[in-house]
Enzyme design. Structure first.
Site, short mmCIF file in Angstrom:
data_model
loop_
_atom_site.label_atom_id
_atom_site.label_comp_id
_atom_site.label_asym_id
_atom_site.label_seq_id
_atom_site.Cartn_x
_atom_site.Cartn_y
_atom_site.Cartn_z
N GLU A 31 0.87 -1.17 0.00
CA GLU A 31 0.00 0.00 0.00
C GLU A 31 0.91 1.23 0.00
OE1 GLU A 31 -2.60 0.42 3.37
OE2 GLU A 31 -3.49 2.23 2.52
N ARG A 258 6.06 -12.94 9.01
CA ARG A 258 6.55 -11.58 8.91
C ARG A 258 7.95 -11.48 9.50
NH1 ARG A 258 2.81 -7.65 8.39
NH2 ARG A 258 3.72 -5.66 8.96
N LYS A 268 4.84 0.88 8.82
CA LYS A 268 4.88 2.18 8.16
C LYS A 268 4.23 3.26 9.03
CE LYS A 268 3.39 0.10 4.49
NZ LYS A 268 2.62 -0.14 3.27
#
Ligand code: ATP
Ligand code: MG
Length: 758
Positions: A31, A258, A268
């Site tokens: 994103e 992850r 982020k």
């Protein structure tokens, strides 16, 4: 591709063999709401790496469905990162926002099939109706709307006739599904916002669960690889694609763990906070775990790719030690970059018996590096050495210049100290030295013994440079808040002195400043008038600098002759190749005992450490935990002490680790006990008992603390309830803090999760 395939490559391989797909197509779907970080690098390496290995294709797709957070500058940063890492997405960058019309049509199709409806409950009601893990939800009364009414409302939602939150489009699945995500998930919501790409055309935006699977399908993706937190979303992924009865083949979702690294944050959102509140200079601040940050700091793409390879692909989340990443960059630069001399904290040395000037030809690379080239290092009467390379009252094991002990100026002559000049305050301002004309490096016939060689620069020719020394961004291993930031993460040295060839010849952008570390000419601030270098990484963990030469000493004290003396020029901290025995140990540690490279390297290189380690292994079969404490904490102790001087024995370390393994104490407490053991000695069990450090695992003790923490943080509770599940970590952290680290983290995790979901 290596022989040992990871589980994802096994799946892809089987799918291709079975003929499920003709060609593998993966995608990297960030994103664009922030700069990519090292976690994204892992995802990039996996997705592009698999495509490359199986001769397929990997799409770069901006998953841009949230108009409020996205921006083209992030799109550019993402493209830069992928390119810099050396991957190729082909002709097009894809954007989910380009599929908005198609996605809208798919939604219409679902409505027409009776599989989606417009719901008009508000957010809170939707949450209430959803039920809990133990309780089925109930369906909204609006689910009974007719297909015509749904079509009409959805069309009007799109046109912007309603306010944000007034209606949503939901899939009609199962309000009592065990997987909560399947309880009529939201497909679209109203957002009156400008989209950086789609402009103002849309007033409804698709949710991740609807947009992602369909974007994959539209692009012909075969393997949709994502991180574990999407495991429960997989059912929706499948439901959407199957319910729409799309023409095969369709993509399938697969999850991997992850990446988390200690001493930093990796989201982020958190990184954006650091940027917005000026805790760092920008997204590319060299302390940031962003790819732009690593790039600016001087990391190479190869080192990051190696790191991603090394950590592998697994299905269990884990925290990787940042030293493993540091090991990779060191390992890469060690054989690549020229070695030069720079003095960070200059101390003037006047060589009394030297007149004139000369040019010393010095190789850029050590002999075992298959690269060639040399530069001229000017030598003159006045030189500067590193202030701490001289010591008037040297401790045992100090091998550099002292009033009694000569030292070699690297590539140059041996000097000895004649006189120490001080100012009124007693600070040393200058050394008057003497040099030995026959001692020149390479043609030394002086017979003088030195124990090390140090860097230096000529006063006449040295250039002034600015150095930016970076340290870890956070002081805590698992940072939670800005208070955990390391106040010393950046130190600027304005007047370091460097040999002239570095600036004039520009042999490379990256250099090893001998005995100091690897440095990179800052790509933005560097000018010829004001050269600026960023410290990429130190040469080694600091303890190794001292241990290694003392080892060499014992070996060389036995047989000492002229030839060996020359070899004695050990450059502190320089990564020497492993000896045969060390190599064997290294292999045993990495392959058999499954230690990571950094720890194995530390242990294998040091005889004291490895024998200590082997001794403990005889008593306890816990190779990883033992290795960690020995390579880190015991090693620090052995910096100053011999094994005999240690206040603890191998058996006591074993006793400590046993308590840790049995969860009687936490890691944090173990550190505390270890400190006590090394300062004052004592049995670990006794220390734990005396200080009441036993780990608290009893829920009855922990629960009230959790309740208190939750009561104190209503806002975060609200955010958690609204779906920000990452706040779990926040609550756990607060509880651990409240118990001074005594609570059992596993128990706390479970209890907090239960309490938050009540
Ligand atoms: P963040 O929380 O940092 O914003 P994200 O998962 O929301 O991360 P996206 O931009 O959606 O970030 O991620 C793009 C891809 O990168 C996704 O497939 C995601 O799973 C992957 N990814 C993100 N963070 C990590 C990580 N720490 N380790 C591995 N892969 C990651
Ligand atoms: Mg995100």
């Amino acid at each position: 591709m290596s022989e040992n395939k990871d589980f994802l490559r096994v799946i892809v391989d089987e799918d291709l063999k079975k003929g499920k797909y003709e060609e593998v197509v993966t995608r990297f779907p960030p994103e664009p709401n922030g700069f990519p970080h090292i976690g994204h690098a892992k995802s990039i390496c996996i997705n592009f790496g698999i495509a490359k290995d199986f001769k397929g294709h990997c799409n770069l797709r901006m998953d841009d469905t949230d108009p409020t957070k996205e921006d083209t500058k992030y799109v550019e940063a993402l493209k830069d990162a992928v390119k810099w890492l050396g991957f190729d997405w082909g002709e097009n960058v894809y954007y989910t926002s380009d599929y908005f019309p198609k996605l809208y049509d798919y939604a219409i199709k679902l409505i027409k099939m009776g599989k989606a409806y417009v719901d008009s409950l508000n957010e809170e009601e939707i949450r209430e109706y959803r039920g809990t893990v133990t309780q089925a939800g109930k369906r909204s009364e609006y689910a009974n709307r007719s297909i015509e009414e749904n079509l009409d409302l959805f069309e009007r939602m799109k046109r912007g006739e309603f306010k944000d939150g007034e209606h949503v489009l939901r899939a009609k699945i199962d309000m009592s599904a065990a997987n909560m995500k399947m309880r009529d998930p939201l497909l679209y919501r109203i957002r009156h916002a400008h989209h950086y790409r789609a402009g103002n055309e849309w007033h409804v935006y698709p949710m991740y669960d609807f947009a992602h699977c369909l974007s994959d399908y539209i692009e012909g993706v075969t393997h949709s690889i994502c991180t574990l937190e999407f495991e429960n979303n997989r059912d929706i992924y499948d439901w959407v694609l199957d319910t729409l009865e799309l023409k095969p083949p369709r993509p399938y979702q697969h999850e991997f763990a992850r990446l988390g690294i200690n001493y930093t944050v990796m989201s982020k959102r958190k990184l954006l906070e650091l940027v917005q509140n000026n805790y760092v200079n920008d997204w590319d601040d060299p302390r940031m775990p962003t790819i732009a940050g690593y790039k600016r700091r001087g990391y190479t793409p190869e080192s990051i790719i190696n790191f991603c390879d090394q950590i592998g692909i697994a299905k269990a989340n884990s925290m990787v030690d940042v030293s493993q990443l540091e090991f990779c960059i060191r390992d890469d630069l060690n054989k690549k970059v020229p070695r030069v001399m720079c003095v960070l904290d200059p101390l003037k040395v006047t060589i009394e018996n030297y007149e004139g000037e000369e040019e010393i030809d010095a190789p850029y690379y050590p002999h075992d590096v298959p690269k060639e080239g040399s530069r001229v290092v000017p030598f003159s009467k006045v030189v500067y050495i590193e202030r701490d390379d001289f010591n008037e009252n040297p401790p045992k094991g100090f091998y550099r210049l002292t009033p009694e002990q000569p030292v070699r100026l690297r590539h140059g002559y041996i000097i000895s100290c004649k006189e120490v000049i001080k100012d009124d305050k007693g600070n040393i301002t200058e050394i008057i030295a003497q040099y030995y004309p026959e001692s020149k490096s390479g043609s030394d016939t002086s017979g003088i013994k030195v124990k090390s060689a140090i860097q230096w620069v000529s006063e006449t020719y040295a250039k002034k440079v600015e150095l930016r020394l970076y340290d870890r961004l956070y002081k805590n291993e698992a940072p939670q808040e800005v208070e955990d930031l390391n106040p010393n993460s950046l130190k600027i040295i304005k007047d370091a002195l460097i040999e002239p060839a570095v600036i004039e010849e520009k042999k490379d952008e990256r250099f090893q400043f001998e005995r100091q570390g690897y440095f990179y000419a800052d790509p933005i601030d560097y000018t010829d008038e004001k050269p600026v270098f960023n410290k990429i990484v130190s040469l080694k963990d600091s303890w190794a600098k001292k241990v290694q030469p003392s080892e060499n000493k014992t070996k060389k004290d036995n047989k000492s002759n002229q030839k060996q003396e020359v070899k004695k020029e050990i450059i502190h901290g320089e990564a020497e190749p492993l000896t045969k025995e060390q190599e064997t140990l290294f292999l045993k540690y990495t392959k058999e005992l499954k230690l990571n490279n950094e720890v194995s390297n530390i242990l294998a290189r040091d005889e004291k450490l490895s024998s200590f380690y082997e001794e403990t292994l005889k008593e306890l079969n816990s190779p990883v935990t033992l290795a960690n404490i020995i390579a880190n904490d015991v090693a620090k102790q052995l910096k100053e002490k011999t094994i005999e001087e240690l206040k603890f024995t191998t058996s006591e370390i074993v006793e400590l680790i046993k308590m840790l393994d049995e969860e009687i104490i936490s890691t944090k407490i173990a550190k505390q006990v270890f400190e006590e053991m090394s300062e004052k000695g004592g049995k670990p069990k006794q220390i734990v008992e005396d200080k009441g450090l036993i780990q608290i695992s009893n829920p009855e003790v922990i629960l009230p603390i959790i309740e208190e923490v939750i009561a104190k943080n209503p806002e975060n509770l609200e955010k958690f309830k609204n779906g920000n599940t990452k706040l779990l970590g926040f609550f756990v952290g607060q509880v651990l803090k409240a118990t001074a680290g005594k609570a059992n983290p596993k128990v706390v995790n479970e209890l907090v999760e239960k309490e938050l979901n009540k």
